[in-house]
Design a protein around this motif. Sequence first.
Motif, mmCIF file in Angstrom:
data_model
loop_
_atom_site.group_PDB
_atom_site.id
_atom_site.type_symbol
_atom_site.label_atom_id
_atom_site.label_comp_id
_atom_site.label_asym_id
_atom_site.label_seq_id
_atom_site.Cartn_x
_atom_site.Cartn_y
_atom_site.Cartn_z
ATOM 1 N N LEU A 164 0.562 -1.628 0.135
ATOM 2 C CA LEU A 164 -0.027 0.305 0.219
ATOM 3 C C LEU A 164 0.574 1.247 0.118
ATOM 4 O O LEU A 164 0.620 2.234 0.392
ATOM 5 C CB LEU A 164 -0.788 0.014 0.918
ATOM 6 N N TYR A 165 2.269 1.142 0.225
ATOM 7 C CA TYR A 165 3.176 2.476 0.022
ATOM 8 C C TYR A 165 2.637 3.680 -0.979
ATOM 9 O O TYR A 165 2.481 4.337 -0.150
ATOM 10 C CB TYR A 165 3.847 1.618 -0.411
ATOM 11 N N GLU A 166 2.324 3.209 -1.930
ATOM 12 C CA GLU A 166 1.926 4.183 -3.421
ATOM 13 C C GLU A 166 0.847 5.409 -2.598
ATOM 14 O O GLU A 166 0.206 6.106 -2.727
ATOM 15 C CB GLU A 166 1.391 3.380 -4.245
ATOM 16 N N ARG A 188 3.473 11.222 5.799
ATOM 17 C CA ARG A 188 5.202 11.222 6.139
ATOM 18 C C ARG A 188 5.545 9.716 5.854
ATOM 19 O O ARG A 188 4.995 9.499 7.039
ATOM 20 C CB ARG A 188 5.019 12.619 7.179
ATOM 21 N N ILE A 189 6.378 10.067 5.479
ATOM 22 C CA ILE A 189 7.109 8.116 5.824
ATOM 23 C C ILE A 189 8.291 8.129 6.227
ATOM 24 O O ILE A 189 9.684 9.590 5.992
ATOM 25 C CB ILE A 189 7.589 7.774 4.019
ATOM 26 N N VAL A 190 7.769 7.524 7.249
ATOM 27 C CA VAL A 190 9.370 7.248 8.344
ATOM 28 C C VAL A 190 9.277 5.633 7.932
ATOM 29 O O VAL A 190 8.956 4.659 7.661
ATOM 30 C CB VAL A 190 8.786 7.388 9.375
ATOM 31 N N PRO A 191 10.811 5.797 7.855
ATOM 32 C CA PRO A 191 11.357 4.360 8.917
ATOM 33 C C PRO A 191 10.874 3.367 9.956
ATOM 34 O O PRO A 191 10.817 4.173 11.066
ATOM 35 C CB PRO A 191 12.857 4.128 8.556
ATOM 36 N N PHE A 192 10.258 2.419 9.879
ATOM 37 C CA PHE A 192 9.786 1.579 11.064
ATOM 38 C C PHE A 192 9.915 0.147 10.720
ATOM 39 O O PHE A 192 9.576 -0.243 9.952
ATOM 40 C CB PHE A 192 8.438 1.646 11.243
ATOM 41 N N GLY A 193 10.793 -1.028 11.550
ATOM 42 C CA GLY A 193 11.121 -1.982 11.740
ATOM 43 C C GLY A 193 11.460 -2.122 10.169
ATOM 44 O O GLY A 193 11.175 -3.257 9.401
#
Lengths: 385, 121
Positions: A14-16, A24-29
């Motif tokens: 579902l990224y797009e 607001r995209i962040v790094p997680f796991g």
Amino acid sequence: MAEMPTEDLKHTPLYERHVTAGGRIVPFGGYALPVQYPTGIMTEHKWTRDNAGLFDVSHMGPSFLTLNTPSGDAEADHAAIAAIIEPLICGDIAGLKPGQIRYTLLLNDKGGALDDLMVARSKTPGTLFIVVNAGTKEGDFARIAAAAGDKATLKRADDNALLALQGPEAVNVMAALVPPAADLGFMQFGEFDWNGTPVTISRSGYTGEDGFEILAPAHMSIALWDELLVDPRVKPIGLGARDSLRLEAGLPLYGHDLDETVSPIEADLGFAVSKRRREAADFPGAQRILAERDGKLTRKRVGLLVEGAPAREGAEILDASGNAIGTVTSGGFAPSLGKAIALGFVPPEHTAIGTKLQVSVRGRSQPAEVVPTPFVPHRYFRKAV
Amino acid sequence: MTTKFTPDHEYIRVEGSTGIVGITPYAQEQLGDIVFVELPAVGKALKKGDEAAVVESVKAASEIYAPVTGTIVEVNSLLTNEPGLVNTDSEGAGWMFKIAISDASELDTLLDADGYAELTL
């Protein structure tokens, strides 16, 4: 967790959609996920408490553990598959009814938590549905597969999409989407059909609200996401509100409130050590955990209502006279309460409800009081199995 | 009246020998919902770049630095009960503190509106 270069991060199916929605995209796991959408954490949090929030939790680790040579006797096959997973965890899996889910902990030999997870008995005899955390899934899956040996096969389903629909309106939304799934009770799951697509739906979540988690094939996940968002009661919610919601619900976050040194008793998760397992003392670290249950423990997780600035992870907890006694493991602002709350570990003599403690924030002491958790009451829909 | 900016997203609006300091609309947008503001004590002497205040969003705490050397002469006590003013009116009612400017020449080292706008493109 440490920041990773964005190009090394995995994307969920579902990224797009998150990018298009202004997330607001962040790094997680190890994944690139939205911490919030344009409306912000506070609005998303309150929307979930009042309506229904839709979360992409595809970074998590759903899987199915299936017996290689089932006998055809449903009870015998369940006993056989339960016997494979039980030596790794403290929950009673043998005693689950078909479709029932149990929250449990994967333990090391010292009784420390390697992960917290959901284990469920499928209606397909000899099959368990297991969901582990994103950050620990490689290790967990290796451990479970090793225990399975040649008796069972662990099939990862983390290339699918996992959506969580949470909030008081979730059941009404589900009643329109997959009507039979709306009849599930809390901690029950089943296989359903959505427009010809097989989906696994459980009535569970991580917000303290009633709600569902839906496992769907990746190629259908965008259609499912979009269909859910057509409903005006549903809005997409990011990881920021997921964290503030679970904190208000008093639910621990692995890697913060739980780690390899923390036992279920210290974490105030004694309910996850099932009665049958306790009596048999047949789980990893049983000696320590049973002794702690009898009162021989040095620290315990508590909920704190904090006056003033939020006390974040790592903040020191002090007793009323200013002696350092523990550490905050999760803390922040509770949008539903309009106050700062925290989870942390302190010696048992400081855990009574109403105990006045302090937290140190930027070198200054602020009053904090031990309060019951959940901070905000759970609103699960319980039903007899 | 001049307004200058720091690369850390503070503004300072100069009125005579006093500067009114807050964070820019861009900064409040990045931080999200502000839930708590910790203000400096009136009378506190700060050097340019010293930590002057802290704003807390739901997720995290962020430091606000003194844009110039000086002494705190007033703080916006409205923010104690209404920290959200930083979000709704960061350049107006959401100001944080007033500082008596020790060395006006420090203002020349800060960004003007165009320079700051370029930074946040």
